[in-house]
Each structure stands twice: as structure tokens, then as C-alpha cells.
Design an enzyme around this catalytic site. Structure first.
Site, PDB file in Angstrom:
ATOM      1  N   ARG A 168       0.822  -1.224   0.000  1.00 59.52           N
ATOM      2  CA  ARG A 168       0.000   0.000   0.000  1.00 59.52           C
ATOM      3  C   ARG A 168       0.855   1.272   0.000  1.00 59.52           C
ATOM      4  O   ARG A 168       0.484   2.284   0.604  1.00 59.52           O
ATOM      5  CB  ARG A 168      -0.961   0.018   1.192  1.00 59.52           C
ATOM      6  N   LYS A 220       2.220  11.556 -10.758  1.00 64.55           N
ATOM      7  CA  LYS A 220       1.272  10.791 -11.574  1.00 64.55           C
ATOM      8  C   LYS A 220       1.955   9.519 -12.052  1.00 64.55           C
ATOM      9  O   LYS A 220       3.032   9.576 -12.650  1.00 64.55           O
ATOM     10  CB  LYS A 220       0.825  11.600 -12.791  1.00 64.55           C
ATOM     11  N   GLU A 256       8.153  20.116 -24.075  1.00 71.75           N
ATOM     12  CA  GLU A 256       7.580  20.303 -22.729  1.00 71.75           C
ATOM     13  C   GLU A 256       8.275  21.452 -21.996  1.00 71.75           C
ATOM     14  O   GLU A 256       7.661  22.135 -21.173  1.00 71.75           O
ATOM     15  CB  GLU A 256       7.670  19.012 -21.906  1.00 71.75           C
ATOM     16  N   LYS A 316       6.842  23.082 -12.778  1.00 70.02           N
ATOM     17  CA  LYS A 316       5.932  21.958 -12.520  1.00 70.02           C
ATOM     18  C   LYS A 316       5.740  21.772 -11.017  1.00 70.02           C
ATOM     19  O   LYS A 316       4.622  21.515 -10.557  1.00 70.02           O
ATOM     20  CB  LYS A 316       6.460  20.669 -13.154  1.00 70.02           C
ATOM     21  N   GLU A 349      -5.000  17.486  -9.392  1.00 71.87           N
ATOM     22  CA  GLU A 349      -5.627  18.037 -10.590  1.00 71.87           C
ATOM     23  C   GLU A 349      -7.121  18.299 -10.409  1.00 71.87           C
ATOM     24  O   GLU A 349      -7.955  17.792 -11.159  1.00 71.87           O
ATOM     25  CB  GLU A 349      -5.396  17.100 -11.796  1.00 71.87           C
ATOM     26  N   ARG A 362      -3.850  22.471 -12.110  1.00 74.00           N
ATOM     27  CA  ARG A 362      -2.892  21.499 -12.661  1.00 74.00           C
ATOM     28  C   ARG A 362      -3.220  21.171 -14.118  1.00 74.00           C
ATOM     29  O   ARG A 362      -2.351  20.773 -14.887  1.00 74.00           O
ATOM     30  CB  ARG A 362      -2.858  20.219 -11.807  1.00 74.00           C
ATOM     31  N   ASN A 417      -1.672  20.580 -19.284  1.00 71.63           N
ATOM     32  CA  ASN A 417      -2.130  19.899 -20.503  1.00 71.63           C
ATOM     33  C   ASN A 417      -2.157  20.816 -21.726  1.00 71.63           C
ATOM     34  O   ASN A 417      -2.682  20.420 -22.768  1.00 71.63           O
ATOM     35  CB  ASN A 417      -3.526  19.312 -20.278  1.00 71.63           C
ATOM     36  N   HIS A 476      -1.839  19.392 -25.116  1.00 69.93           N
ATOM     37  CA  HIS A 476      -1.979  17.940 -24.986  1.00 69.93           C
ATOM     38  C   HIS A 476      -3.316  17.417 -25.505  1.00 69.93           C
ATOM     39  O   HIS A 476      -3.430  16.246 -25.822  1.00 69.93           O
ATOM     40  CB  HIS A 476      -1.781  17.525 -23.525  1.00 69.93           C
ATOM     41  N   HIS A 521      -2.756  14.549 -27.886  1.00 69.57           N
ATOM     42  CA  HIS A 521      -3.210  13.179 -27.619  1.00 69.57           C
ATOM     43  C   HIS A 521      -4.063  12.644 -28.762  1.00 69.57           C
ATOM     44  O   HIS A 521      -3.983  11.468 -29.112  1.00 69.57           O
ATOM     45  CB  HIS A 521      -4.009  13.123 -26.308  1.00 69.57           C
ATOM     46  N   HIS A 524       5.332  11.611 -28.472  1.00 68.07           N
ATOM     47  CA  HIS A 524       4.507  12.465 -27.611  1.00 68.07           C
ATOM     48  C   HIS A 524       4.870  13.951 -27.720  1.00 68.07           C
ATOM     49  O   HIS A 524       4.008  14.805 -27.930  1.00 68.07           O
ATOM     50  CB  HIS A 524       4.608  11.978 -26.166  1.00 68.07           C
TER      51      HIS A 524
END
Lengths: 375, 375
Positions: free
Chosen positions: B128, B150, B192, B233, B243, B247, B251, B254, B258, B273
Site C-alpha cells: 500500500r 502521476k 515540454e 511543474k 488536478e 494542474r 495539458n 496535450h 493526444h 509524444h
């Protein structure tokens, strides 16, 4: 026996913006649609259950959701501990994603501890955390596993080794469903109820000694016992969500219990979790007496009560043979960190006076087990 | 070009008792043992890497650990996006448990974004939540994916749909390793870097316009660019870890990006990417101009800079044919929640003035894509 709706109790688990209610009482599966609709922004739900629970409650639960305009899909998994695996975790995640459950929708666990642990884990990882509702259908799940946010599956390396902390948004403990449990299952759950008294509620333990028949019969006393147990667990979880300290007290009886479960290879015909906890709690009191921490009378009192409700209290009652003390000690050491021959253990100074001891000599535990193992 | 050790920079990610340092500079793989030993109570580590990175850096990293008395095991996985799967998650969890990594020990991701996302997820669920160290070996991972917690794997239903938030305890960004990246990989990561300027740092974007050659050449300017990106960041993550709001600005570019990655079926020969993000950022500025939010000159300026460094800036530069606007729109809608024909999008009022818009008409996006798609 029927109980009025006023008998319903609410326990709040206080975790800041992740706080949630546990509703306890009769008729909550039939009322589930309304209780969920009151709290959920979304209108879509994925229900995860097992093949034992589905024939009894799934139709009623789905109808309750439909009546409130909630769109629900369901997945029925095999019953039993083996379901807490990556294989079934993958199928739950897939079902939830296929149903396009979004941020304001929810995943529901309708079942006992296995379904709750597995489904909670899936909810905790789909979209990095989805809303989650527990509808526990065993006494053990109602008073223990559905509260507090521990989720997980088993690994070949041990039980519950893979999982997350993921708190539910709501717990609906319908006390009517307990009438369909076998007496053995009910007793096994009762061991965890008694545990809360033994940890730090001597008055509750004394109340159980006087009222356990009424708790087993159902009605107000049962609801009272469940609500007191949930409140006890909620208090511990609110104070120490991630088990950095006092949450370990909830493991009273579990160190010996887990070792016995491992020794019987989790064969439920021989021993179920609550029975292991019952024997483990008696052993913890006896071992504390041996360490001069409490009176031997405390152990006798605990044993007398658990025996009265029909739970096993000695290792000799487990069918089949047990391994020697050294092997049990290995199983304990796998669970707990051993530092320089010392173990962390939950011991007690008397009924309702348990504490975390981090300096228990391994040699004392082995000598104690040798005494207590049946010859 | 050699850089003095004084060039090393530290960025702190401020998350209360889960705060951590990002160390940025040359020689950090060789110094990893010392930096880790300074911060870790345990003395055991499981290193997860891939078959591209292992021949370059695994021996040196293991030697650095050994020199500090840290006991380490390693697991080498296939390289590439397909490794972000349940299959490899299971093998990482199994390796970590087999190595008996305990609470004070750690799991290390030595690699790019794929290894970081997968390993972070495994660290987040073993017991955990276990300690986790990122050693990112691509520019993209150093300035983006290794910071912020993330983690995740892909599902047949979409990218990154299964995972957890699990912050690392330390990030070691060794800028020497960037010298072994292909120019295309370095440029993709640079997209980025430029993004942080475009979000809310117009001065940083202007600095990049004047200094990008030095950033590509290595040395102090590169370290400065990486540190500024990590700080940007870190600030966003500290303010909105999960988020719920700002946050989402990360994106920028993105949403279009994407959709283009999905349209090219994640075929890295056609589009990686960072290239999708580059084209997406230009499109986001052009679309903002179309919505009268910023001047068309802003889009031209962004395009000119990204083109100067060698990044693609138009859909026409993607090899092979693209699907029609409606299909791209579907891919966007799968990623984002569409409410009554309105989308949430990151738009901009000019360079360094981006914002979250939650009322973008789907019809406008389709009309815009039709204009911009190559005929």
C-alpha cells in the site's frame, strides 16, 4: 423481528474533505438508490459482487438504483479468497472502464471482505481514483473491512501485499442481510466486534458479555454492537489513517491469528479469519499474563466469553495438525519486522487496555507457543 | 563540455510531509549512492529499468549503490510504451516483494517516462505504498513525468487510465545522460520545456527563443532550462496535487496532441509524444486566435520558435494520412468530458497567458480542424 426505521444509525468517519458516513440499520439495500442519489453527482454505477451474494441481493440492489434513475451495470465474480488476485482486479478495472464510469459516478462493492478489498482497490486505481461505495454483506465486513480505506489483493508472497489506501464515499451496512449468514460466519465476524472492547472499551466488552445473545438474535442490540464497532474503528482511522502508529492496535489477536491462517493454508474448512482472531486474542492475553503485564484472570475472562458465543479459543480446536512453534514463529516474522530478535506485537495490561509493544523477545514467543500447542 | 559540480541545482517540491528534492546536474548517476544513502533509512533497493537504458547506465548505477553499502537487485524490462501494462506491473511487484523491500527501503525507476510511470505505480501499490526514487534518463522525463506523482499504465480503453498518485521521495536528474539521446528525442522533450514558458512564464519563453542553441548544446543553459521547468511543474503540483483545478494547465497542447497520437496509433515512427505536444501547442494558439482570445501573431511566434528547434508544428508534417476532423474530435471527446456539446480546453490570451476554458463549442473545434488538416 422488525425494527423501525428510527433504529438506523449513522457513524461519521472524520477525514477532512474525504469524510464519509456509515449508515447502519435494516432495509438499507432497498433504500440504497435514495441514499446514493442524495450523495452522488453522477448517475452511473458499476456494481461488483460475487456468485454467493448475487442470487440473494443483486436484483434488489439494481432495482433500488433504477428506481432513482441511476444507470447501473454489474459484474459477478467467483466467491472466495482466491478472487483477491491480479486476474480479477484486471477484469474489474476493465468492466468499470467499459461502463464509462466518470469522475462523479461510482463503483460499488456488494459483498463481504473479499469483494470489498478487491473492488476498493480497483476503484482506487481506475482514473487514479474513482468514487467508491461499500455495501458490506457480512458482519466481518460491516464492522471491520468496509471501514477505513484499506484495500488490496493477495500475492504469492503473502496476503494483502498489493493495494492502496482508498476511502469509500459511503458505507451502507444493511443489518437485515446478516440473517442469511451461517452461524459460523456470524460468530467469525463477532470476534472483531469483541476486539473493539478488548482494545480500549472495557465497558463495551462488559456489555457484550451481558447482551451477546441479543446481538446474535438481531434487532436493536445488534445494531448497537455494529454501530459501536464502526465508531471505534472510525476513531482509530481518523487519528491514524495510514497506520503510522495507533492504528496497529486494530491488529490485536491478528499476529497469532494470521500465523494460524497461514499454517492451515487459508483452508476455511479448518479455520476462517475471525476464528483465527478469536484464538489469537486469547493467546495475546495469555502471553501478556506470561509477561506479567496483566492477570491470568483477564485471559480466562476473554476465553470464557468467546467460548460462550461458540468461537474456538485454543489451537487444539483447529481440525488437523499444526506445525511446530518454530514454523509458526517464522510465519509471524514474515508478517512483522523482526529487529535483533525483537518483535512488534499488540499486548495488553487487561481487558480494554491493549498497547503496541515493539520489544517482544522472539524466544519468549516460541517458548509460549510450545506450551500452548496441542501435543 | 564539462560543468563544475557547483552547477548542480536543487528544486524542492513542497507537499508537506511528502515534500521531496529534485537534484539536477551532471554526474548524478555516479553520485546516486551517496545522495540516496543520505536520505534513506533502509539499505535495500530494487532498480527497474529497460533494455535500452540498462546497457548504458545500469552497471554504473548499481556500482554507485554498492559503494555506499546499499544492497540492490535489478529488473530489466522491454523498452517502449507497451511495457505500461498489467503484465509488466505484475512482474515489477513480484520482483520488489521477492527482494523483500521493506518500509524504509526503496524502489528506483532508472529510465524514461514509461519506466517511471510503471515503476511509480508498482511502488504505490506494493505494501500500500513503498518509497520511490526517480532517476529519469530522457529530457521529457526530467522536466515532466518524473515530477508530480502521476503514475500509471495503459488500458485497452485508453492511455494512463489505471494508476495512482504516488510522489517520489527523491528525483535525480543526471544531465550527462541527455548527451546519449537522439536529436529527435531531445527535441521532443524540449517541447515540454517550451510549454512551461507558454503556460505562464513569458520571460522564460523569450529566454528560450534567445538561448535554445545553448540549451541543446548542453552545459549551464541546459541545466537552467531543466531547473526552471522542474520548478514550474513543482509549483503547479504543490498548489493542486490531484488536478482539481490549475494542474490542468500542464495539458496545454496535450488535447490536440493526444488526439494526434491516437490517430497515428502511437506509432513512434510517425509521431512521438513531444512532437504531438508541439503541434498541439501551435494549434491551441491558433484556435485561441480564431476565438478572438489572442492575436494571430502569438501563434506565429510560437510556431516560429518550435520550427527553429526542429519540431513539427503542423499536422501536414506527420507522415502518412490523418483521419477526418470528426474522427479527431471523437478522440478529443474520449479524453475530455463533453457536456452539452461544450469541451474543457487549455486556451491562451497570449504567450505565457494560458487558462482553463470549460465552454469550448465542439462545433468550433471541428470547423478549426477542417481548416488545419492537410488536404
Amino acid at each position: 423481528m422488525t425494527v423501525s426505521a428510527t433504529a438506523r444509525r449513522t457513524v461519521r468517519v472524520d477525514l477532512g474533505d474525504r469524510s464519509y458516513d456509515i449508515l447502519i440499520g435494516p432495509g438499507l439495500i432497498a433504500a440504497a438508490g435514495r441514499e446514493i442519489a442524495l450523495r452522488l453527482k453522477g448517475r452511473k454505477i458499476a456494481v461488483i459482487t460475487d456468485e454467493h451474494v448475487a442470487p440473494l441481493y443483486l436484483d434488489g440492489f439494481m432495482a433500488a438504483l433504477k428506481a432513482e434513475g441511476i444507470d447501473a451495470v454489474s459484474l459477478v465474480l467467483p466467491a472466495g479468497e482466491k478472487t483477491k488476485s491480479f486476474e480479477h482486479l484486471i477484469s474489474v478495472c476493465d468492466s468499470v472502464l467499459a461502463a464509462r464510469i466518470e469522475r462523479n459516478d461510482a463503483v460499488v462493492a456488494l459483498g463481504g471482505g473479499v469483494i470489498g478489498d478487491l473492488t476498493g482497490f480497483a476503484a482506487g486505481i481506475v482514473r487514479r481514483g474513482s468514487r467508491f461505495i461499500q455495501v458490506p454483506t457480512s458482519l466481518l465486513a460491516q464492522v471491520d473491512s468496509s471501514v477505513g480505506g484499506k484495500t488490496g489483493i493477495n500475492s504469492p508472497h503473502g496476503k494483502n501485499l498489493i493495494g492502496v489506501f482508498h476511502q469509500p464515499d459511503l458505507v451502507l451496512a444493511d443489518t437485515d442481510v446478516l440473517d442469511t449468514l451461517s452461524p459460523r460466519e456470524f460468530r467469525a465476524g463477532y470476534a472483531e466486534v469483541a476486539k473493539y472492547g478488548l482494545i480500549d472499551k472495557p465497558d463495551f466488552f462488559a456489555w457484550l458479555e451481558g447482551n451477546w445473545q441479543a446481538v446474535f438474535a438481531g434487532g436493536e442490540a445488534r445494531i448497537e454492537a455494529i454501530a459501536t464497532s464502526c465508531q471505534a474503528k472510525a476513531d482509530v482511522v481518523a487519528a491514524d489513517e495510514r497506520e503510522n502508529g495507533q492504528r496497529a492496535l486494530l491488529n490485536l489477536g491478528h499476529t497469532f491469528g494470521h500465523a494460524l491462517e497461514a499454517a492451515t493454508r487459508y483452508d476455511s474448512a479448518r479455520l476462517v479469519h475471525g476464528e483465527g482472531v478469536s484464538i489469537g486474542m486469547v493467546l495475546a492475553h495469555q502471553f501478556s499474563a506470561r509477561m506479567n503485564l496483566c492477570s491470568p484472570d483477564d485471559g480466562k475472562r476473554v476465553e470464557a466469553h468467546l467460548r460462550a458465543v461458540g468461537l474456538p479459543t485454543t489451537m487444539g480446536e483447529i481440525p488437523g495438525s499444526l506445525p511446530p512453534a518454530e514454523v509458526l514463529m517464522d510465519a509471524i516474522a514474515q508478517d512483522k519486522k523482526v529487529k535483533a530478535g525483537k518483535l512488534t506485537f499488540i499486548l495488553t495490561r487487561g481487558v480494554g487496555q491493549s498497547f503496541v509493544a515493539d520489544d517482544v523477545p522472539q524466544s519468549e514467543v516460541i517458548a509460549f507457543l510450545k506450551e500452548k500447542l496441542p501435543t
